[in-house]
Design a protein around this motif. Structure first.
Motif, PDB file in Angstrom:
ATOM      1  N   VAL A  41       0.812  -1.228   0.000  1.00 31.27           N
ATOM      2  CA  VAL A  41       0.000   0.000   0.000  1.00 31.27           C
ATOM      3  C   VAL A  41       0.838   1.268   0.000  1.00 31.27           C
ATOM      4  N   SER A  42       0.229   2.303  -0.575  1.00 26.43           N
ATOM      5  CA  SER A  42       0.779   3.663  -0.543  1.00 26.43           C
ATOM      6  C   SER A  42       0.214   4.381   0.670  1.00 26.43           C
ATOM      7  N   ALA A  43       0.693   5.586   0.871  1.00 24.51           N
ATOM      8  CA  ALA A  43       0.142   6.434   1.927  1.00 24.51           C
ATOM      9  C   ALA A  43      -1.282   6.847   1.535  1.00 24.51           C
ATOM     10  N   GLY A 153       6.759   5.497  -5.865  1.00 26.84           N
ATOM     11  CA  GLY A 153       7.590   4.296  -5.816  1.00 26.84           C
ATOM     12  C   GLY A 153       6.920   3.033  -5.292  1.00 26.84           C
ATOM     13  N   SER A 154       5.711   3.129  -4.751  1.00 20.50           N
ATOM     14  CA  SER A 154       5.061   1.900  -4.254  1.00 20.50           C
ATOM     15  C   SER A 154       4.814   0.890  -5.367  1.00 20.50           C
ATOM     16  N   ASP A 155       4.600   1.366  -6.578  1.00 21.00           N
ATOM     17  CA  ASP A 155       4.436   0.436  -7.704  1.00 21.00           C
ATOM     18  C   ASP A 155       5.674  -0.439  -7.809  1.00 21.00           C
ATOM     19  N   THR A 156       6.829   0.200  -7.660  1.00 17.82           N
ATOM     20  CA  THR A 156       8.082  -0.536  -7.783  1.00 17.82           C
ATOM     21  C   THR A 156       8.245  -1.513  -6.620  1.00 17.82           C
TER      22      THR A 156
HETATM   23  N1  ASP Z   1       3.276   7.733  -1.118  1.00 21.65           N
HETATM   24  C1  ASP Z   1       4.290   7.869  -2.113  1.00 21.65           C
HETATM   25  C2  ASP Z   1       3.943   9.024  -3.045  1.00 21.65           C
HETATM   26  O1  ASP Z   1       2.913   9.641  -2.891  1.00 21.65           O
HETATM   27  C3  ASP Z   1       4.547   6.621  -2.864  1.00 21.65           C
HETATM   28  C4  ASP Z   1       3.408   6.125  -3.725  1.00 21.65           C
HETATM   29  O2  ASP Z   1       2.288   6.556  -3.571  1.00 21.65           O
HETATM   30  O3  ASP Z   1       3.649   5.286  -4.589  1.00 21.65           O
HETATM   31  O4  ASP Z   1       4.702   9.327  -3.914  1.00 21.65           O
END
Ligand code: ASP
Ligand code: MG
Length: 422
Positions: A41-43, A153-156
């Motif tokens: 998960v992302s933020a 970067g969460s995709d990565t």
């Molecule tokens: N939370 C980070 C961003 O907003 C990473 C992501 O969402 O992939 O860039």
């Protein structure tokens, strides 16, 4: 052995507790399908932007280390909440941050690359039947420093985990239905692609299509991880598959059009026309970790024996680039101007179908000319042509190109043969 599916939920897919419940349902459904599930998960929502804003209010140059300390906290919130939501549905789940797992990265703050992922803890918990929820975007260095992988970067993180765990597939859940021929906000008639090759997606991502973090596509290509981009809010829609070109039937020369408004042009005027100058300029920028995109060197002027070298960098890197270049003036022996232009956009057409098909570039230039759009720089790869134009012309250019390459109906590529289940 059970198949492992990695799912990734972006910020909009976990923006509030209702949406977190929805993400929990999707993860549980995959578990109910008989698969092992790892969720990245992302933020939540705009948390990361909000954290950046606060940092900027306190310091004009917050240190990269402290930025990583700050930004990595956003994902910590969402993993705990999503895990609670899954547990509340009666399923066993556990959250981990990157430090607990060992998502090892280089020691470069704010844009680190993943070097290795320790899988023991993940495998142990999967074997115990748990759904695992992992914080995206963050990593840890050998000496225990917290890093982040760069915005988006969460995709990565998700793709790297899928590859480390030899997962069947990596599903990227987001707020759009898939990958489109161009940004539907610019061209409402843009169509959703059923499939797109890794290379095309990579070019589209670098060209400004914001669907996926470019490094996630590189990683997916390198390890041949099938990727699927799909909507969290309409799971009946199959989304877009991203896979090797050998699995696709290609009909059209161009698959997609993208524009990138986040670049600036730098022109270094009157540098000496002799061996080693470009090498010195660009190794200095590389040393400063500044990536350069388009590069043009002018035809040498006979009288002064000098060249101009123009290139593009990310807008954020403009101050760093200018000071790096200034510091080289005496070493290289040039005293020319360093011009910067932030009001430019890079507009690109991308398609595996343009290989060996003449006339694609001229169609692009004619379409731009018809709109009275001036081209400032051009660069090409095997499957991409990019033109630098004025920022104010970007949307007009995208519309014209989408139209001339007839992208409004989805017949750009179809999938051949058997594919991972969707
Ligand atoms: N939370 C980070 C961003 O907003 C990473 C992501 O969402 O992939 O860039
Ligand atoms: Mg994202």
């Amino acid at each position: 052995m059970k198949k492992i599916i990695v799912q990734k939920f972006g910020g909009t897919s976990v923006a509030d507790t209702e949406k977190i419940k929805n993400a929990a349902k999707i993860a549980i459904k995959e578990k109910e399908n008989g698969n092992d599930v790892v969720v990245v998960v992302s933020a939540m929502g705009h948390t990361t932007d909000f954290l950046v804003k606060m940092a900027k209010e306190l310091s004009s140059h917050p240190s990269d280390r402290e930025m990583d300390m700050l930004l990595s906290t956003g994902e910590g919130v969402s993993i705990a909440l999503l895990t609670m939501a899954i547990q509340a549905q009666g399923y066993d789940a556990v959250s981990f941050n990157a430090m607990q797992i060992g998502i090892m990265t280089e020691k470069i703050h704010s844009k680190a690359r993943i070097i290795d992922i320790h899988t023991e803890k993940l495998r142990k918990n999967l074997n115990e039947g748990k759904i695992i929820v992992v914080a995206g975007f963050q990593g840890i260095t050998e000496d225990g420093e917290i890093t982040t992988l760069g915005r988006g970067g969460s995709d990565t993180s998700a793709v790297a985990l899928a590859s480390a765990l030899n997962a069947e597939r990596c599903d990227i859940y987001t707020d759009v239905e898939g990958v489109y021929t161009t940004d539907p906000r610019i061209v409402p008639k843009a169509s959703k692609l059923k499939s797109v090759s890794y290379d095309e997606m990579l070019e589209l991502a670098h060209a400004g299509a914001n669907v996926l973090h470019p490094r996630s596509v590189e990683t997916a290509k390198h390890y041949n991880v099938p990727l699927r981009v799909r909507s969290s809010f309409n799971t009946d829609n199959e989304g877009t598959l991203i896979l090797g070109v050998e699995k696709m039937e290609i009909y059209k020369p161009v698959t997609g059009v993208a524009s990138d408004l986040s670049q600036a042009r730098i022109v270094v005027c009157d540098v000496p026309d002799k061996p080693g100058v470009a090498a010195k300029l660009f190794s200095k920028l590389a040393h400063e970790n500044i990536s350069v995109d388009m590069i043009i060197q002018s035809y040498a002027r006979k009288v002064s024996n000098t060249n101009d070298i123009a290139f593009t960098v990310n807008l954020d890197d403009v101050p760093g680039t200018v000071s790096a270049l200034e510091s080289l003036k005496s070493e290289i022996g040039f005293n020319g101007e360093i011009q910067t232009n932030n009001d430019i956009a890079k507009v690109s057409i991308v398609g595996a179908g343009m290989i060996d098909r003449p006339g694609v570039a001229s169609m692009m230039f004619e379409a731009l000319a018809e709109q009275g759009i001036n081209i400032k720089m051009i660069s090409t790869s095997e499957i991409k042509i990019s033109c630098l134009v004025d920022k104010s012309d970007a949307d007009k250019a995208v519309k014209a190109l989408h139209n001339v390459f007839e992208l409004a109906c989805d017949k750009t590529a179809e999938v051949k043969g058997d594919l991972p289940d969707v």
